[in-house]
Write a protein that holds these residues in place. Structure first.
Motif, PDB file in Angstrom:
ATOM      1  N   VAL A   1      -0.703 -40.588   1.882  1.00 50.80           N
ATOM      2  CA  VAL A   1      -1.919 -40.962   2.191  1.00 50.80           C
ATOM      3  C   VAL A   1      -2.679 -40.081   2.517  1.00 50.80           C
ATOM      4  CG1 VAL A   1      -3.667 -41.989   3.204  1.00 50.80           C
ATOM      5  CG2 VAL A   1      -1.647 -43.852   2.776  1.00 50.80           C
ATOM      6  N   HIS A   2      -3.715 -39.493   2.092  1.00 52.40           N
ATOM      7  CA  HIS A   2      -4.375 -38.359   2.250  1.00 52.40           C
ATOM      8  C   HIS A   2      -5.351 -38.615   2.822  1.00 52.40           C
ATOM      9  CE1 HIS A   2      -5.066 -36.124  -1.921  1.00 52.40           C
ATOM     10  NE2 HIS A   2      -4.689 -36.984  -1.898  1.00 52.40           N
ATOM     11  N   VAL A   3      -6.539 -37.401   3.043  1.00 53.57           N
ATOM     12  CA  VAL A   3      -7.844 -37.333   2.470  1.00 53.57           C
ATOM     13  C   VAL A   3      -8.216 -36.281   2.175  1.00 53.57           C
ATOM     14  CG1 VAL A   3     -10.329 -36.854   4.114  1.00 53.57           C
ATOM     15  CG2 VAL A   3      -7.769 -37.528   5.584  1.00 53.57           C
ATOM     16  N   GLU A   4      -8.871 -37.161   0.484  1.00 55.78           N
ATOM     17  CA  GLU A   4      -8.534 -36.197  -0.368  1.00 55.78           C
ATOM     18  C   GLU A   4     -10.427 -35.084  -0.018  1.00 55.78           C
ATOM     19  OE1 GLU A   4      -8.874 -35.773  -5.239  1.00 55.78           O
ATOM     20  OE2 GLU A   4      -9.189 -37.917  -4.352  1.00 55.78           O
ATOM     21  N   GLY A   5     -11.449 -35.478   0.554  1.00 48.22           N
ATOM     22  CA  GLY A   5     -12.937 -34.865   0.187  1.00 48.22           C
ATOM     23  C   GLY A   5     -13.323 -34.778  -1.408  1.00 48.22           C
ATOM     24  N   ARG A   6     -13.577 -33.660  -0.363  1.00 50.12           N
ATOM     25  CA  ARG A   6     -14.095 -33.061  -2.369  1.00 50.12           C
ATOM     26  C   ARG A   6     -13.546 -32.083  -3.311  1.00 50.12           C
ATOM     27  NH1 ARG A   6     -19.622 -29.906  -0.308  1.00 50.12           N
ATOM     28  NH2 ARG A   6     -18.310 -29.008   0.494  1.00 50.12           N
ATOM     29  N   GLY A   7     -11.952 -32.244  -2.954  1.00 52.13           N
ATOM     30  CA  GLY A   7     -11.175 -31.771  -3.489  1.00 52.13           C
ATOM     31  C   GLY A   7     -10.211 -30.526  -2.629  1.00 52.13           C
ATOM     32  N   ALA A   8      -9.112 -32.047  -2.997  1.00 56.51           N
ATOM     33  CA  ALA A   8      -7.749 -31.215  -1.692  1.00 56.51           C
ATOM     34  C   ALA A   8      -6.707 -30.276  -2.140  1.00 56.51           C
ATOM     35  CB  ALA A   8      -6.488 -33.063  -1.788  1.00 56.51           C
TER      36      ALA A   8
ATOM     37  N   VAL B   1       1.690 -33.526  -1.935  1.00 54.66           N
ATOM     38  CA  VAL B   1       2.078 -35.142  -1.970  1.00 54.66           C
ATOM     39  C   VAL B   1       3.134 -35.610  -3.304  1.00 54.66           C
ATOM     40  CG1 VAL B   1       0.325 -37.130  -3.130  1.00 54.66           C
ATOM     41  CG2 VAL B   1      -0.165 -35.874  -0.772  1.00 54.66           C
ATOM     42  N   ASP B   2       2.112 -35.116  -4.339  1.00 54.85           N
ATOM     43  CA  ASP B   2       2.797 -34.631  -5.897  1.00 54.85           C
ATOM     44  C   ASP B   2       4.291 -34.331  -5.348  1.00 54.85           C
ATOM     45  OD1 ASP B   2       0.537 -34.974  -6.725  1.00 54.85           O
ATOM     46  OD2 ASP B   2       0.291 -32.800  -7.749  1.00 54.85           O
ATOM     47  N   PHE B   3       4.990 -33.738  -5.331  1.00 60.64           N
ATOM     48  CA  PHE B   3       6.593 -33.575  -4.206  1.00 60.64           C
ATOM     49  C   PHE B   3       7.075 -34.624  -4.064  1.00 60.64           C
ATOM     50  CE2 PHE B   3       9.638 -31.945  -1.862  1.00 60.64           C
ATOM     51  CZ  PHE B   3      10.044 -31.279  -2.560  1.00 60.64           C
ATOM     52  N   ALA B   4       6.545 -35.358  -2.367  1.00 59.22           N
ATOM     53  CA  ALA B   4       6.734 -36.454  -1.979  1.00 59.22           C
ATOM     54  C   ALA B   4       6.915 -37.652  -2.814  1.00 59.22           C
ATOM     55  CB  ALA B   4       5.890 -36.385  -0.745  1.00 59.22           C
ATOM     56  N   VAL B   5       6.003 -37.918  -3.294  1.00 60.96           N
ATOM     57  CA  VAL B   5       5.400 -38.994  -4.412  1.00 60.96           C
ATOM     58  C   VAL B   5       6.958 -39.249  -4.932  1.00 60.96           C
ATOM     59  CG1 VAL B   5       3.778 -40.306  -6.038  1.00 60.96           C
ATOM     60  CG2 VAL B   5       3.360 -39.250  -3.516  1.00 60.96           C
ATOM     61  N   ALA B   6       7.455 -37.826  -6.098  1.00 55.08           N
ATOM     62  CA  ALA B   6       7.878 -37.623  -7.184  1.00 55.08           C
ATOM     63  C   ALA B   6       9.109 -38.166  -6.224  1.00 55.08           C
ATOM     64  CB  ALA B   6       8.288 -36.677  -7.920  1.00 55.08           C
ATOM     65  N   ARG B   7       9.590 -37.460  -5.354  1.00 60.55           N
ATOM     66  CA  ARG B   7      11.175 -37.801  -4.895  1.00 60.55           C
ATOM     67  C   ARG B   7      11.079 -39.346  -4.573  1.00 60.55           C
ATOM     68  NH1 ARG B   7      14.176 -33.577  -2.653  1.00 60.55           N
ATOM     69  NH2 ARG B   7      13.893 -31.292  -4.186  1.00 60.55           N
ATOM     70  N   LEU B   8      10.651 -39.468  -4.048  1.00 60.93           N
ATOM     71  CA  LEU B   8      10.569 -41.203  -3.191  1.00 60.93           C
ATOM     72  C   LEU B   8      10.662 -42.197  -4.275  1.00 60.93           C
ATOM     73  CD1 LEU B   8       7.852 -40.688  -0.431  1.00 60.93           C
ATOM     74  CD2 LEU B   8      10.261 -40.998   0.043  1.00 60.93           C
ATOM     75  N   ARG B   9       9.959 -41.964  -5.128  1.00 58.61           N
ATOM     76  CA  ARG B   9      10.523 -42.665  -6.591  1.00 58.61           C
ATOM     77  C   ARG B   9      11.499 -42.833  -6.955  1.00 58.61           C
ATOM     78  NH1 ARG B   9       3.465 -42.428  -9.312  1.00 58.61           N
ATOM     79  NH2 ARG B   9       3.084 -44.428  -7.899  1.00 58.61           N
ATOM     80  N   ALA B  10      11.634 -41.679  -6.861  1.00 57.06           N
ATOM     81  CA  ALA B  10      13.194 -41.139  -7.552  1.00 57.06           C
ATOM     82  C   ALA B  10      14.238 -42.085  -6.916  1.00 57.06           C
ATOM     83  CB  ALA B  10      13.293 -39.516  -7.635  1.00 57.06           C
ATOM     84  N   ASP B  11      14.109 -41.773  -5.799  1.00 57.29           N
ATOM     85  CA  ASP B  11      15.278 -42.010  -4.410  1.00 57.29           C
ATOM     86  C   ASP B  11      15.382 -44.197  -4.679  1.00 57.29           C
ATOM     87  OD1 ASP B  11      16.818 -43.288  -2.273  1.00 57.29           O
ATOM     88  OD2 ASP B  11      16.001 -41.803  -1.496  1.00 57.29           O
ATOM     89  N   PRO B  12      16.858 -44.358  -4.677  1.00 56.79           N
ATOM     90  CA  PRO B  12      17.412 -45.383  -5.347  1.00 56.79           C
ATOM     91  C   PRO B  12      17.724 -46.594  -4.514  1.00 56.79           C
ATOM     92  CG  PRO B  12      18.761 -43.990  -5.147  1.00 56.79           C
ATOM     93  CD  PRO B  12      17.960 -43.351  -5.022  1.00 56.79           C
ATOM     94  N   LEU B  13      17.422 -46.016  -3.047  1.00 56.16           N
ATOM     95  CA  LEU B  13      17.074 -46.445  -2.173  1.00 56.16           C
ATOM     96  C   LEU B  13      15.849 -47.118  -1.841  1.00 56.16           C
ATOM     97  CD1 LEU B  13      19.680 -44.769   0.832  1.00 56.16           C
ATOM     98  CD2 LEU B  13      19.995 -47.362  -1.058  1.00 56.16           C
ATOM     99  N   ILE B  14      15.114 -46.737  -2.182  1.00 50.00           N
ATOM    100  CA  ILE B  14      13.387 -47.979  -2.528  1.00 50.00           C
ATOM    101  C   ILE B  14      12.982 -48.468  -3.147  1.00 50.00           C
ATOM    102  CG2 ILE B  14      10.819 -46.969  -2.102  1.00 50.00           C
ATOM    103  CD1 ILE B  14      12.269 -44.133  -0.443  1.00 50.00           C
ATOM    104  N   ASP B  15      12.371 -49.795  -3.284  1.00 46.05           N
ATOM    105  CA  ASP B  15      12.666 -50.271  -4.735  1.00 46.05           C
ATOM    106  C   ASP B  15      11.078 -50.421  -5.164  1.00 46.05           C
ATOM    107  OD1 ASP B  15      14.084 -51.773  -4.425  1.00 46.05           O
ATOM    108  OD2 ASP B  15      13.367 -53.508  -2.909  1.00 46.05           O
TER     109      ASP B  15
END
Length: 261
Positions: free
Chosen positions: A232-239, A247-261
């Motif tokens: 989650v983040h506050v985007e405003g008029r442009g993050a 955010v892009d880095f964290a989402v990609a890594r978390l989605r690739a983790d086998p322990l997170i469905d």
């Protein structure tokens, strides 16, 4: 303050001998000032290039154990790739108001209310009840949630009694009086791993212990619906670039983790 009120021609605060609080006009004025300051900060960031390349301080919050296991390695890996960014990890087992507390990014494990924040789902975790093989061998495994009343319970709680919910809709409610309570998950998990009793935790918190057989899941057929994980983040008029790239880095890594469905 009296000078400001005189200049504006409006009362901003209501004062009594016991309290001082904002008037309606004062509340609107405060929100307008916050908006103006935020606009100024965005303008300065844009002028300095913060929207073009990751730079500056990045503050990330998450639940304590999830933060230590998942978010801290993400943050350190990100900082290694972006030397112009300084990171700050704020791990708390409470919902942080990221706007009021100046947080850039939050990882939340729960259904989200409509808040106007930008939220990206990146997985889910299960709510499980587990025990050590030695405990199950000595006392047996509960077959239904009602059987928990006859077992030793290790709970993370502040009260003498707790309620555990079961079923996809969470409508099976089992009141329990734990023999042992702790204010932190690590202690409850440690006690369960030692064979002291059954504990209810999130699946990621015991992933290693389940993988190597130190703990076993019971009542799997009665598990409630998984809890979603969002970044989650506050985007405003442009993050800023630091927020977008993390955010892009964290989402990609978390989605690739086998322990997170």
């Amino acid at each position: 303050m009296a000078g400001l009120e005189a200049a504006l021609g409006a009362r901003l605060l209501t004062r009594t001998t016991r309290i001082v609080k904002l008037t309606e006009s004062g509340g609107r004025y405060l929100e307008d000032c916050r908006r103006i300051l935020a606009d100024l900060a965005e303008a300065e960031a844009a002028a300095s290039g913060a929207y073009a390349r990751p730079t500056g301080s990045l503050i990330v919050t998450a639940p304590v154990l999830f933060g230590r296991i998942y978010v801290l390695p993400l943050l350190t890996a990100y900082l290694a790739d972006h030397p112009a960014v300084e990171g700050r990890a704020l791990f708390l087992d409470r919902v942080v108001n990221i706007v009021e507390e100046g947080i850039d990014v939050a990882v939340r494990i729960r259904p989200l209310a409509d808040s106007g924040l930008t939220a990206i789902r990146c997985g889910s975790v299960r709510r499980v009840v587990c025990a050590a093989p030695a405990y199950i061998a000595a006392y047996g495994a509960p077959r239904t949630p009602a059987d928990l009343a006859r077992h030793r319970i290790v709970a993370v709680a502040q009260a003498e009694t707790v309620e555990w919910r079961f079923g996809l809709d969470g409508r099976i409610v089992v009141p329990l009086k734990p023999r042992l309570t702790s204010n932190v998950n690590e202690a409850a998990i440690a006690a369960a791993t030692e064979g002291w009793g059954l504990t209810g935790v999130l699946s990621y918190q015991v992933a290693d212990a389940l993988r190597d057989g130190r703990l076993q899941v019971v009542l799997a057929d009665y598990e409630p619906a998984p809890l979603p994980i969002h970044v989650v983040h506050v985007e405003g008029r442009g993050a800023s670039a630091k927020v977008r790239s993390f955010v892009d880095f964290a989402v990609a890594r978390l989605r690739a983790d086998p322990l997170i469905d």
